[in-house]
Motif scaffolding. Structure first.
Motif, mmCIF file in Angstrom:
data_model
loop_
_atom_site.group_PDB
_atom_site.id
_atom_site.type_symbol
_atom_site.label_atom_id
_atom_site.label_comp_id
_atom_site.label_asym_id
_atom_site.label_seq_id
_atom_site.Cartn_x
_atom_site.Cartn_y
_atom_site.Cartn_z
ATOM 1 N N VAL A 9 1.043 -1.171 -0.037
ATOM 2 C CA VAL A 9 -0.311 0.308 0.010
ATOM 3 C C VAL A 9 0.860 0.983 0.229
ATOM 4 C CG1 VAL A 9 -1.799 1.085 1.183
ATOM 5 C CG2 VAL A 9 -1.956 -1.278 1.216
ATOM 6 N N VAL A 10 0.930 1.625 -1.259
ATOM 7 C CA VAL A 10 1.226 3.529 -0.976
ATOM 8 C C VAL A 10 0.338 3.829 -0.786
ATOM 9 C CG1 VAL A 10 3.194 4.908 -2.644
ATOM 10 C CG2 VAL A 10 3.604 2.041 -2.712
ATOM 11 N N LEU A 23 -8.193 -3.835 5.038
ATOM 12 C CA LEU A 23 -9.413 -4.179 4.291
ATOM 13 C C LEU A 23 -9.019 -5.431 3.365
ATOM 14 C CD1 LEU A 23 -11.393 -4.059 2.325
ATOM 15 C CD2 LEU A 23 -10.645 -2.120 1.266
ATOM 16 N N LEU A 24 -7.591 -4.469 3.545
ATOM 17 C CA LEU A 24 -6.594 -6.100 2.962
ATOM 18 C C LEU A 24 -6.215 -7.001 3.618
ATOM 19 C CD1 LEU A 24 -4.235 -3.589 0.634
ATOM 20 C CD2 LEU A 24 -6.020 -5.529 -0.358
ATOM 21 N N GLY A 25 -6.073 -6.466 4.682
ATOM 22 C CA GLY A 25 -5.830 -8.031 6.125
ATOM 23 C C GLY A 25 -6.899 -8.168 5.781
ATOM 24 N N ARG A 107 -15.847 2.768 -2.187
ATOM 25 C CA ARG A 107 -16.806 1.597 -1.198
ATOM 26 C C ARG A 107 -15.367 0.405 -0.601
ATOM 27 N NH1 ARG A 107 -23.347 1.775 -2.440
ATOM 28 N NH2 ARG A 107 -23.287 4.020 -2.149
ATOM 29 N N PRO A 108 -15.522 -0.019 0.703
ATOM 30 C CA PRO A 108 -14.831 -0.802 1.101
ATOM 31 C C PRO A 108 -15.354 -2.137 -0.124
ATOM 32 C CG PRO A 108 -14.985 -0.053 2.754
ATOM 33 C CD PRO A 108 -16.542 0.363 1.557
ATOM 34 N N ILE A 115 -10.801 -5.641 -7.200
ATOM 35 C CA ILE A 115 -9.420 -6.928 -6.750
ATOM 36 C C ILE A 115 -9.477 -8.046 -6.456
ATOM 37 C CG2 ILE A 115 -7.511 -7.715 -4.633
ATOM 38 C CD1 ILE A 115 -8.126 -4.802 -3.335
ATOM 39 N N GLU A 116 -10.744 -8.917 -6.197
ATOM 40 C CA GLU A 116 -10.757 -10.479 -6.162
ATOM 41 C C GLU A 116 -10.738 -10.636 -7.809
ATOM 42 O OE1 GLU A 116 -10.397 -12.617 -3.965
ATOM 43 O OE2 GLU A 116 -9.524 -11.167 -2.522
ATOM 44 N N ALA A 117 -12.036 -10.129 -8.700
ATOM 45 C CA ALA A 117 -11.560 -9.892 -10.195
ATOM 46 C C ALA A 117 -10.085 -10.534 -10.414
ATOM 47 C CB ALA A 117 -12.182 -9.231 -10.841
#
Length: 306
Positions: A9-10, A23-25, A107-108, A115-117
């Motif tokens: 994450v930047v 969110l990513l965790g 929206r998260p 990302i999942e796509a």
């Protein structure tokens, strides 16, 4: 090993950076967070992430430059997150090498879905031709549409992934003609085995995420590779921008989901970048052909060799 999901994450905003880490965790990533572009590039080299999120406005170098630098050594999925919502900003981000562009506030669940796509697409863990164990690179450093043919000579495609046995509905593949050519330039180590798609000097190795023209390796982003593989497997069948937009997001081409004008413009930008990397002229295409008002197809019928 591809089992380890690392994200970099930047982001210079503390609150958004914390949100991204959480969110990513929750999505199963090991997250490396940085607050400036230089550290972000360094982290991308060191940790070999599958995903990089980049803020556009950073205190040292902007998100465009971060994306350009990481594209020199990784094919990680890059999502640009920014408060700038003008079309020119989106186009510049995609042109720099980003796979997707999301405007803040977002929206998260939308970010998670995108990302999942992306993660359903193939990723080699290397830039085409660059072994993942190699030392890291320094961060500085129109034709009318034809009438449908009764017989395209095609068979159902293998999935657009590293598992060729799984069928992918809607994406046909052109088989090699009996006795078709199998010779060519001396292959890059690792390309001697596995299937490849050939068309007039353009070779695509689906399982290896590797593309070359006349023996020259072409580094493509995951999205560019997906679009090229889709078109090559489709042969002379025209693919609309709507279909390609759905394929990019991980949907079936005929899914029926909404595709905006911005989504279609994104396809145009990705294909423009692809053509530039291949050295293919839109006015006199050798490989990727525009069918005015319809979509895109290959200029010939690729052969599946293997």
């Amino acid at each position: 090993m591809e089992d380890r999901r690392v994200a970099v994450v930047v982001e210079d905003d503390d609150d958004i950076r914390g949100l991204m880490v959480a969110l990513l965790g929750q999505s199963g990533f090991e997250v490396i967070a940085t607050s400036n572009g230089t550290d972000g590039v360094t982290a991308a080299q060191e940790f070999d992430p599958v995903l990089i999120t980049v803020d556009l406005g950073l205190p040292d170098i902007d998100g465009y430059e971060v994306t350009r630098r990481v594209r020199r050594f990784t094919d990680a999925y890059v999502v640009m997150l920014t408060a700038r919502g003008e079309e020119i900003d989106t186009l510049m981000g995609l042109d720099a090498g980003a796979d997707d562009y999301l405007t803040k506030p977002f929206r998260p669940r939308v970010l998670r879905a995108r990302i999942e796509a992306m993660l359903r697409r193939p990723r080699s863990g290397r830039i085409s031709g660059q072994d993942s164990a190699a030392p890291p690179v320094s961060p500085q450093g129109t034709t009318p549409a034809p009438a449908p043919s009764a017989n395209h000579g095609q068979v159902p495609a293998m999935a657009l992934s590293a598992t060729p046995a799984t069928p992918a509905p809607g994406v046909p593949v052109v088989p090699a003609a009996a006795g078709g050519p199998t010779s060519g330039p001396v292959p890059v180590p690792g390309t001697e085995t596995g299937l490849r798609l050939d068309l007039d000097g353009l070779e695509l190795f689906p399982d290896l995420h590797h593309v070359e023209t006349e023996g020259r390796e072409i580094p493509l982003t995951p999205t560019e590779f997906l679009l090229l593989e889709t078109l090559m497997r489709s042969g002379r069948v025209v693919r609309s921008k709507t279909e390609l937009s759905r394929i990019i997001r991980g949907d079936e081409p005929d899914h029926g989901s909404y595709v905006s004008a911005a989504d279609e413009r994104t396809v145009e930008v990705h294909l423009g970048n692809l053509r530039r990397k291949l050295g293919d002229s839109p006015k006199s295409p050798r490989w990727v052909q525009t069918v005015r008002g319809v979509g895109y197809r290959m200029a010939g019928s690729p052969q599946l060799v293997g």
